[in-house]
Scaffold this motif. Structure first.
Motif, short mmCIF file in Angstrom:
data_model
loop_
_atom_site.label_atom_id
_atom_site.label_comp_id
_atom_site.label_asym_id
_atom_site.label_seq_id
_atom_site.Cartn_x
_atom_site.Cartn_y
_atom_site.Cartn_z
N SER A 29 52.45 35.09 49.34
CA SER A 29 51.11 34.54 49.20
C SER A 29 50.90 34.20 47.73
O SER A 29 51.30 34.97 46.85
CB SER A 29 50.07 35.58 49.65
N ASP A 30 50.30 33.06 47.45
CA ASP A 30 49.96 32.71 46.07
C ASP A 30 48.68 33.43 45.68
O ASP A 30 47.80 33.67 46.50
CB ASP A 30 49.75 31.20 45.93
N ALA A 31 48.60 33.77 44.41
CA ALA A 31 47.41 34.44 43.89
C ALA A 31 46.83 33.62 42.74
O ALA A 31 47.56 32.99 41.98
CB ALA A 31 47.75 35.84 43.41
N THR A 32 45.51 33.63 42.64
CA THR A 32 44.81 32.94 41.57
C THR A 32 43.84 33.91 40.92
O THR A 32 43.16 34.67 41.61
CB THR A 32 44.01 31.74 42.13
N LYS A 33 43.78 33.88 39.59
CA LYS A 33 42.82 34.71 38.87
C LYS A 33 41.58 33.88 38.60
O LYS A 33 41.66 32.76 38.11
CB LYS A 33 43.43 35.21 37.56
N VAL A 34 40.44 34.44 38.94
CA VAL A 34 39.16 33.77 38.77
C VAL A 34 38.32 34.60 37.80
O VAL A 34 38.15 35.81 37.99
CB VAL A 34 38.42 33.63 40.11
N TRP A 35 37.83 33.95 36.77
CA TRP A 35 37.06 34.65 35.73
C TRP A 35 35.58 34.30 35.83
O TRP A 35 35.21 33.13 35.83
CB TRP A 35 37.56 34.25 34.34
N ASP A 36 34.75 35.31 35.89
CA ASP A 36 33.31 35.11 35.75
C ASP A 36 33.00 35.04 34.26
O ASP A 36 33.68 35.67 33.45
CB ASP A 36 32.53 36.28 36.37
N GLY A 37 31.97 34.27 33.91
CA GLY A 37 31.59 34.18 32.50
C GLY A 37 31.29 35.56 31.93
O GLY A 37 30.58 36.36 32.52
N GLY A 38 31.89 35.87 30.78
CA GLY A 38 31.67 37.14 30.11
C GLY A 38 32.51 38.28 30.66
O GLY A 38 32.48 39.39 30.12
N ALA A 39 33.28 38.05 31.75
CA ALA A 39 34.07 39.13 32.34
C ALA A 39 35.31 39.40 31.50
O ALA A 39 35.88 38.50 30.88
CB ALA A 39 34.49 38.76 33.76
N THR A 40 35.73 40.65 31.46
CA THR A 40 36.94 41.02 30.74
C THR A 40 38.12 41.23 31.71
O THR A 40 39.25 41.39 31.27
CB THR A 40 36.72 42.32 29.94
N PRO A 42 39.67 39.64 35.50
CA PRO A 42 39.49 38.59 36.52
C PRO A 42 39.43 39.18 37.93
O PRO A 42 39.93 40.28 38.19
CB PRO A 42 40.74 37.73 36.35
N ASP A 43 38.84 38.41 38.83
CA ASP A 43 39.00 38.69 40.26
C ASP A 43 40.28 37.97 40.68
O ASP A 43 40.57 36.88 40.19
CB ASP A 43 37.82 38.14 41.06
N VAL A 44 41.02 38.58 41.55
CA VAL A 44 42.25 37.97 42.05
C VAL A 44 42.03 37.60 43.51
O VAL A 44 41.68 38.45 44.32
CB VAL A 44 43.46 38.92 41.90
N ILE A 45 42.23 36.32 43.81
CA ILE A 45 42.11 35.85 45.18
C ILE A 45 43.46 35.31 45.63
O ILE A 45 44.27 34.88 44.81
CB ILE A 45 40.99 34.79 45.34
N ALA A 46 43.69 35.38 46.92
CA ALA A 46 45.00 35.00 47.45
C ALA A 46 44.89 33.92 48.50
O ALA A 46 43.90 33.82 49.23
CB ALA A 46 45.69 36.22 48.04
N SER A 47 45.95 33.13 48.60
CA SER A 47 46.05 32.14 49.67
C SER A 47 46.54 32.86 50.93
O SER A 47 47.02 33.99 50.86
CB SER A 47 47.05 31.05 49.28
N PRO A 48 46.44 32.22 52.08
CA PRO A 48 47.00 32.84 53.28
C PRO A 48 48.52 33.04 53.11
O PRO A 48 49.18 32.25 52.43
CB PRO A 48 46.72 31.80 54.38
N PRO A 49 49.06 34.09 53.70
CA PRO A 49 50.50 34.30 53.59
C PRO A 49 51.30 33.22 54.31
O PRO A 49 50.82 32.66 55.31
CB PRO A 49 50.73 35.66 54.24
#
Length: 136
Positions: A29-40, A42-49
């Motif tokens: 599964s691919d993973a993407t890091k998503v940053w909220d403004g001011g966050a130290t 990231p949230d990590v979200i994944a594609s379907p396997p």
């Protein structure tokens, strides 16, 4: 007890006998890091396997396999079947309680006929490659 690579039986519905080797079939599964403004952090979200292509090989016997290969070459990109893999114990029997790995609706996407070399005594083999949508 540990297992040797030879202690697996891979079969394809509609093709008699077992295959000597299997490669591929990894689930990723691919993973993407998503940053909220001011966050130290990231949230990590994944594609379907997804399941990678599976390649099965076996020793070539012209009396048993040439007609099969000729038929399969005409079905590349069309033939859908089920691939099953069963772990075996040291005496080559199915491991009690172990469910086979099943790849339903696998699409034949490649046939590699045996390679030839007049100066070689190595065993000839052939390969079938399948695209899979998932593990059943």
């Amino acid at each position: 007890m540990k297992s040797a690579q030879r202690q697996f039986l891979w079969t394809v519905d509609g093709i008699p006998g077992g295959f000597a080797s299997k490669s591929g079939g990894e689930v990723t599964s691919d993973a993407t890091k998503v940053w909220d403004g001011g966050a130290t952090v990231p949230d990590v979200i994944a594609s379907p396997p997804e399941v990678g292509d599976i390649t099965l090989a076996r020793p070539y016997d012209p009396e048993n396999h040439q007609e099969l290969l000729t038929s399969l070459l005409a079905k590349v990109g069309q033939l859908r079947t089920t691939i099953s893999g069963q772990p075996l114990s040291g005496d080559m029997r199915a491991v009690r309680g172990a469910s086979p790995r099943v790849y339903p609706n696998a699409l034949l996407i490649g046939v590699r006929e045996p390679e030839s070399d007049a100066s070689s005594g190595d065993a000839a083999d052939f390969e079938l490659t399948f695209a899979t949508g998932g593990v059943g």
